[in-house]
Design an enzyme around this catalytic site. Structure first.
Site, short mmCIF file in Angstrom:
data_model
loop_
_atom_site.label_atom_id
_atom_site.label_comp_id
_atom_site.label_asym_id
_atom_site.label_seq_id
_atom_site.Cartn_x
_atom_site.Cartn_y
_atom_site.Cartn_z
CB CYS A 114 -36.97 -50.65 10.84
SG CYS A 114 -36.55 -49.31 11.92
CG HIS A 250 -33.73 -50.63 7.57
ND1 HIS A 250 -34.74 -49.46 7.69
CD2 HIS A 250 -33.52 -50.90 8.93
CE1 HIS A 250 -34.59 -48.95 8.55
NE2 HIS A 250 -33.98 -49.87 9.49
CG ASN A 280 -33.52 -46.38 11.28
OD1 ASN A 280 -34.71 -46.43 10.46
ND2 ASN A 280 -33.04 -47.13 12.11
O1 UT7 Z 1 -33.60 -50.07 12.46
C1 UT7 Z 1 -33.67 -50.68 13.36
C2 UT7 Z 1 -32.55 -51.58 13.85
N1 UT7 Z 1 -31.58 -50.65 14.62
C3 UT7 Z 1 -30.45 -50.73 14.33
O2 UT7 Z 1 -30.19 -51.54 13.20
C4 UT7 Z 1 -29.34 -49.98 15.02
C5 UT7 Z 1 -28.37 -51.09 15.31
N2 UT7 Z 1 -27.21 -50.26 16.22
C6 UT7 Z 1 -26.39 -49.52 15.79
O3 UT7 Z 1 -26.36 -48.96 14.64
C7 UT7 Z 1 -25.25 -49.18 16.56
O4 UT7 Z 1 -25.26 -50.03 17.86
C8 UT7 Z 1 -25.21 -47.73 17.17
C9 UT7 Z 1 -24.86 -46.72 16.16
C10 UT7 Z 1 -26.68 -47.49 17.76
C11 UT7 Z 1 -24.05 -47.64 18.07
O5 UT7 Z 1 -22.77 -48.00 17.72
P1 UT7 Z 1 -21.90 -48.79 18.62
O6 UT7 Z 1 -20.62 -49.16 17.90
O7 UT7 Z 1 -22.76 -50.33 18.75
O8 UT7 Z 1 -21.61 -48.06 19.87
P2 UT7 Z 1 -21.88 -48.47 21.23
O9 UT7 Z 1 -23.40 -48.63 21.68
O10 UT7 Z 1 -21.02 -49.93 21.77
O11 UT7 Z 1 -21.17 -47.41 22.18
C12 UT7 Z 1 -19.76 -46.92 22.04
C13 UT7 Z 1 -19.51 -45.96 22.87
C14 UT7 Z 1 -20.28 -45.84 24.29
O12 UT7 Z 1 -19.06 -45.23 25.17
P3 UT7 Z 1 -18.27 -46.14 25.98
O13 UT7 Z 1 -19.04 -46.87 27.01
O14 UT7 Z 1 -17.51 -46.85 25.21
O15 UT7 Z 1 -17.40 -45.02 26.85
C15 UT7 Z 1 -21.30 -45.06 24.00
O16 UT7 Z 1 -21.54 -44.27 25.10
O17 UT7 Z 1 -20.00 -44.72 22.34
C16 UT7 Z 1 -20.77 -44.05 22.99
N3 UT7 Z 1 -21.93 -43.25 22.41
C17 UT7 Z 1 -21.60 -42.10 21.63
N4 UT7 Z 1 -20.84 -41.14 21.65
C18 UT7 Z 1 -20.86 -40.04 21.00
C19 UT7 Z 1 -23.20 -43.75 22.05
N5 UT7 Z 1 -23.70 -43.10 21.23
C20 UT7 Z 1 -23.14 -41.77 21.12
C21 UT7 Z 1 -22.97 -40.58 20.45
N6 UT7 Z 1 -21.94 -39.63 20.40
N7 UT7 Z 1 -24.39 -40.24 19.76
#
Ligand code: UT7
Length: 323
Positions: A114, A250, A280
């Site tokens: 990225c 980004h 992204n």
């Molecule tokens: O460009 C390269 C670099 N990449 C990035 O910069 C991405 C960085 N990361 C992120 O943008 C965020 O971490 C995400 C958007 C990927 C995820 O957001 P988060 O607030 O960190 O969520 P999380 O991974 O802590 O997940 C929270 C909950 C989980 O459920 P439980 O375990 O709390 O029950 C996930 O299973 O959200 C759940 N979850 C979803 N729910 C609905 C994860 N993906 C989804 C989804 N829809 N698509």
């Protein structure tokens, strides 16, 4: 006398097909509200049949040349940031060069995930500063949806396809003031693609190629690292936060973008946001945001722009530009 790289023109190309969050609800257990709240993404473009990283990059390059009032014959260097080349070789830069018809000039790909846009810009800027190259096409082009695991809701909602291009020209007037490139391969386990040529493709759909990410750990590191690079960039140029007119980040996650803007004490209306429409797009994203900012008339000649990116590797980087 120092030679600067001046931006002459920009261009971009997005695939025709749009995939909304509602479309994704039909594929994985997700919902529009979750995606909007956690990422800011509303839709993304997905490459269709016949659309590849090089065809998107070529179209963006042609638009950037047109905006610059140049033809391909005026260019003597092509640097393409991409992690999703059409082929392992020839490089995407060579394929784009063939499409432009400017055979014989230097052409190379840079893989910094990225951060590919900033890395490609940094490399081209150094070539121009050396005086050996006069005009460069810096392209960021990706088709990440081709290696997304459509069963993994934690990643498939995030990515989109697209390409952006910037024409740089050597000039005595300030343009790119500095670029700052970093990497830490020790974080390879947090964000990666599962297979490659040397490790061997698997006897699975798509050769077993998928994106894997521990999203929340990447998120935390991205926020702190981008805060650091912003400080490093200002210090290197002896500038204050208030000297920056536009933050062009980004586009991975609106919450990461807002956190960086906050560290710069910037209002969100000084920040270019396209993640809602593009998702992204990895190495294409900063250039797509820059092109939109220029074409919409937000960014004007003389404005100071801070570009930054963070991604797999980990890699991260920034560029301070007087447009
Ligand atoms: O460009 C390269 C670099 N990449 C990035 O910069 C991405 C960085 N990361 C992120 O943008 C965020 O971490 C995400 C958007 C990927 C995820 O957001 P988060 O607030 O960190 O969520 P999380 O991974 O802590 O997940 C929270 C909950 C989980 O459920 P439980 O375990 O709390 O029950 C996930 O299973 O959200 C759940 N979850 C979803 N729910 C609905 C994860 N993906 C989804 C989804 N829809 N698509």
């Amino acid at each position: 006398m120092r030679i600067y790289s001046k931006i002459l023109g920009t261009g971009s190309q997005l695939p025709e097909r749009i995939m909304t969050n509602a479309d994704l609800e039909k594929i994985v257990d997700t919902d529009d509200q979750w995606i909007r709240d956690r990422t800011g993404i509303e839709q993304r473009h997905v490459a269709g049949d016949g659309e590849t990283t090089s065809t998107l990059g070529l179209a963006a390059a042609k638009k950037a040349l047109e905006a610059s009032g140049l033809t391909a014959d005026d260019i003597d260097l092509i640097v393409v940031g991409t992690t999703t080349p059409d082929l392992v070789f020839p490089s995407t830069a060579c394929l784009i060069q063939k499409g432009l018809g400017c055979r014989g000039i230097a052409a190379m790909d840079v893989n910094a995930a990225c951060s590919g846009s900033i890395y490609a810009l940094g490399v081209a800027d150094k070539f121009i500063q050396s005086g050996q190259h006069k005009r460069a096409l810096v392209i960021g082009a990706e088709t990440l949806t081709r290696m997304v695991d459509w069963n993994d809701r934690t990643t498939c909602v995030l990515f989109g396809d697209g390409a952006s291009a910037i024409v740089l020209e050597g000039s005595e007037e300030p343009g790119v003031l500095s670029t700052h490139l970093h990497a830490d391969g020790g974080y390879d386990h947090l964000l990666n693609a599962t297979v490659g040529v040397s490790t061997g493709l698997k006897n699975e759909p798509n050769g077993g190629l998928k994106i894997r990410m521990k999203g929340n750990e990447v998120f935390k590191t991205a926020v702190t690292t981008l805060g650091r690079i912003v400080k490093e960039t200002l210090k290197a140029n002896n500038m204050k936060k208030t000297d920056i007119d536009w933050l062009i980040p980004h586009q991975a996650n609106l919450r990461i973008i807002s956190a960086t803007a906050k560290k710069l004490s910037m209002d969100m209306d000084q920040v270019i946001v396209t993640v809602n429409k593009h998702g992204n797009t990895s190495a294409a994203s900063v250039g797509l945001a820059l092109d939109e900012a220029i074409r919409s008339g937000k960014v004007a000649r003389g404005d100071v722009l801070l570009l930054e990116a963070f991604g797999g590797g980990f890699t991260w980087g920034s560029a301070l530009i007087k447009y």
